[in-house]
Write a protein that holds these residues in place. Structure first.
Motif, PDB file in Angstrom:
ATOM      1  N   MET A   1      57.797  44.724  36.514  1.00  7.79           N
ATOM      2  CA  MET A   1      58.423  45.417  37.630  1.00  7.79           C
ATOM      3  C   MET A   1      58.965  46.758  37.145  1.00  7.79           C
ATOM      4  O   MET A   1      59.577  46.846  36.091  1.00  7.79           O
ATOM      5  CB  MET A   1      59.557  44.566  38.193  1.00  7.79           C
ATOM      6  N   ILE A   2      58.720  47.778  37.907  1.00  4.09           N
ATOM      7  CA  ILE A   2      59.152  49.122  37.538  1.00  4.09           C
ATOM      8  C   ILE A   2      60.601  49.311  37.959  1.00  4.09           C
ATOM      9  O   ILE A   2      60.961  49.061  39.106  1.00  4.09           O
ATOM     10  CB  ILE A   2      58.236  50.178  38.169  1.00  4.09           C
ATOM     11  N   LYS A   3      61.427  49.736  36.999  1.00  2.00           N
ATOM     12  CA  LYS A   3      62.845  49.971  37.239  1.00  2.00           C
ATOM     13  C   LYS A   3      63.227  51.346  36.722  1.00  2.00           C
ATOM     14  O   LYS A   3      62.482  51.971  35.966  1.00  2.00           O
ATOM     15  CB  LYS A   3      63.700  48.925  36.511  1.00  2.00           C
ATOM     16  N   LYS A   4      64.407  51.805  37.093  1.00  2.00           N
ATOM     17  CA  LYS A   4      64.925  53.085  36.620  1.00  2.00           C
ATOM     18  C   LYS A   4      65.129  53.017  35.106  1.00  2.00           C
ATOM     19  O   LYS A   4      65.649  52.031  34.582  1.00  2.00           O
ATOM     20  CB  LYS A   4      66.252  53.368  37.321  1.00  2.00           C
ATOM     21  N   GLY A   5      64.681  54.054  34.397  1.00  2.00           N
ATOM     22  CA  GLY A   5      64.860  54.123  32.954  1.00  2.00           C
ATOM     23  C   GLY A   5      63.669  53.640  32.146  1.00  2.00           C
ATOM     24  O   GLY A   5      63.626  53.817  30.943  1.00  2.00           O
ATOM     25  N   ILE A   6      62.676  53.033  32.792  1.00  2.00           N
ATOM     26  CA  ILE A   6      61.491  52.535  32.093  1.00  2.00           C
ATOM     27  C   ILE A   6      60.513  53.684  31.863  1.00  2.00           C
ATOM     28  O   ILE A   6      60.344  54.556  32.703  1.00  2.00           O
ATOM     29  CB  ILE A   6      60.820  51.409  32.921  1.00  2.00           C
ATOM     30  N   LYS A   7      59.851  53.676  30.710  1.00  2.00           N
ATOM     31  CA  LYS A   7      58.852  54.684  30.396  1.00  2.00           C
ATOM     32  C   LYS A   7      57.509  54.243  30.976  1.00  2.00           C
ATOM     33  O   LYS A   7      57.094  53.102  30.773  1.00  2.00           O
ATOM     34  CB  LYS A   7      58.754  54.857  28.884  1.00  2.00           C
ATOM     35  N   VAL A   8      56.838  55.147  31.725  1.00  2.00           N
ATOM     36  CA  VAL A   8      55.583  54.816  32.396  1.00  2.00           C
ATOM     37  C   VAL A   8      54.512  55.865  32.093  1.00  2.00           C
ATOM     38  O   VAL A   8      54.808  56.978  31.688  1.00  2.00           O
ATOM     39  CB  VAL A   8      55.768  54.707  33.928  1.00  2.00           C
TER      40      VAL A   8
END
Length: 82
Positions: A1-8
């Motif tokens: 799940m994509i959250k704030k602060g994750i590197k993508v």
């Protein structure tokens, strides 16, 4: 799940194969803002507090065009006990 602060990593669009950090999520529309990616020009009117002009800012991307590279670096309680 994509959250704030994750590197993508960006999978499609004009910034394909670039990577950055998620700075904002729009859950109802399944969109995310990534730092330094999908920059658009915004014309800003002059006010008493701010000078006007043309400003570059990030715009939202659909989350289907993102792939997680690195999870956020939060320490889990189980790792502390070891």
């Amino acid at each position: 799940m994509i959250k704030k602060g994750i590197k993508v990593k960006i999978l499609a669009g004009k910034d394909k194969n670039k990577d950055g950090e998620v700075i904002e999520i729009d859950r109802p529309n399944n969109r995310a803002k990534v730092k330094g990616i999908n920059l658009v020009k915004k014309h800003v009117k002059t006010t008493k507090e701010k000078k006007g002009g043309i400003v570059s800012k990030e715009n939202f991307l659909h989350i289907s065009n993102l792939a997680i590279i690195q999870e956020s670096k939060k320490i889990k309680k189980t790792e502390i006990k070891k």
